[in-house]
Write a protein that holds these residues in place. Structure first.
Motif, short mmCIF file in Angstrom:
data_model
loop_
_atom_site.label_atom_id
_atom_site.label_comp_id
_atom_site.label_asym_id
_atom_site.label_seq_id
_atom_site.Cartn_x
_atom_site.Cartn_y
_atom_site.Cartn_z
N ALA A 159 0.92 -1.14 0.07
CA ALA A 159 0.08 0.18 -0.03
C ALA A 159 1.10 1.35 0.12
O ALA A 159 2.07 0.96 0.39
N LYS A 160 0.39 2.55 -0.04
CA LYS A 160 1.04 3.62 -0.42
C LYS A 160 0.90 4.15 0.88
O LYS A 160 -0.44 4.18 1.29
N LEU A 161 1.44 5.01 1.62
CA LEU A 161 1.56 5.71 2.76
C LEU A 161 1.87 7.06 2.74
O LEU A 161 2.54 7.57 1.90
N ASP A 162 1.18 7.90 3.63
CA ASP A 162 1.54 9.25 3.79
C ASP A 162 2.71 9.28 4.79
O ASP A 162 3.07 8.33 5.22
N ALA A 163 3.08 10.63 4.90
CA ALA A 163 4.49 10.91 5.98
C ALA A 163 4.04 10.28 7.21
O ALA A 163 5.34 9.91 7.84
N SER A 164 2.86 10.21 7.62
CA SER A 164 2.70 9.68 9.17
C SER A 164 2.74 8.26 9.09
O SER A 164 2.54 7.65 10.13
N GLY A 165 2.69 7.64 8.19
CA GLY A 165 2.43 5.98 7.88
C GLY A 165 1.10 5.69 7.73
O GLY A 165 0.79 4.35 7.51
N ALA A 166 0.02 6.53 7.42
CA ALA A 166 -1.27 6.14 7.49
C ALA A 166 -1.47 5.74 5.69
O ALA A 166 -0.80 6.32 4.90
N ILE A 167 -2.19 4.89 5.57
CA ILE A 167 -2.36 4.07 4.38
C ILE A 167 -3.36 5.14 3.63
O ILE A 167 -4.36 5.65 3.87
N THR A 168 -2.55 5.63 2.16
CA THR A 168 -3.55 6.50 1.17
C THR A 168 -3.97 5.64 0.19
O THR A 168 -4.91 6.16 -0.26
N GLU A 169 -3.45 4.55 -0.19
CA GLU A 169 -3.99 3.77 -1.25
C GLU A 169 -3.55 2.29 -1.02
O GLU A 169 -2.36 2.28 -0.96
N LEU A 170 -4.45 1.32 -1.62
CA LEU A 170 -4.18 0.24 -1.36
C LEU A 170 -3.51 -0.16 -2.64
O LEU A 170 -3.95 0.23 -3.67
#
Length: 188
Positions: free
Chosen positions: A91-102
């Motif tokens: 998955a793609k993550l943002d700077a905080s490590g949250a998933i932005t796109e599977l």
């Protein structure tokens, strides 16, 4: 009764685009244990411990790859210096490590609710990812799609019997993704 300490060796792993190590790891430790105990990557599952269920599958990207390797029966030192992907790396993550796109495979599995307990899902995600990447290089003929998917996924075990939904999700993804399927030669 005295016990001999386990022999250790230095190990550097490249996992999901990040380098880990060098770190001293017991020479007989399996990769799944290193992922869990040393790196906090618990998405790779320890299932049967014999390499049969394939819940422990990781992807190795090397001159032979991408390819699946069972991490519960393969010593961690085999992976020294190799590029590895675990289920956490798709998955793609943002700077905080949250998933932005599977990843497309993850999204297809979610869309088809291809899992029940989810224990086997990481192995299926990695198997389907390897298949998709292989088809990007060498597309399959349309009449061979189902057999190709079966060949890729059949070694993976699902104790909840979610096979049909896994297969349906991968088939839809393969058929909808441009360039993965080619039509056979037509005769006049």
């Amino acid at each position: 009764m005295s016990t001999t300490p386990a022999r250790t060796g230095s190990l550097t792993l490249h996992i999901n685009g990040r380098s880990h190590g060098p770190v001293d790891i017991p020479e007989d430790m399996m990769l799944v244990d290193v992922l869990h105990e040393y790196l906090g990557l618990t998405g790779t599952r320890f299932g049967c411990g014999q390499g049969v269920c394939r819940a422990c599958t990781v992807i190795v990207d090397d001159e032979q790859g991408p390819r699946e390797v069972r991490s519960c029966i393969t010593g961690a030192h085999y992976f020294d210096g190799k590029r590895i992907r675990t289920v956490e790396g798709h998955a793609k993550l943002d700077a905080s490590g949250a998933i932005t796109e599977l990843s497309p495979v993850q999204q297809a599995f979610l869309d088809h609710f291809s899992f029940q307990c989810g224990y086997c899902t990481p192995g299926f995600v990695n198997a389907a990812t390897v298949l998709i990447e292989r088809l990007q290089k060498t597309p399959v003929e349309r009449q061979q799609v189902e057999a190709t998917i079966s060949e890729a996924l059949a070694p993976h075990l699902c104790r909840c019997t979610g096979y049909v939904r896994y297969y349906q999700a991968v088939k839809e993804l393969v058929l909808k993704t441009p360039g993965l399927v080619r039509d056979g030669e037509r005769t006049p």
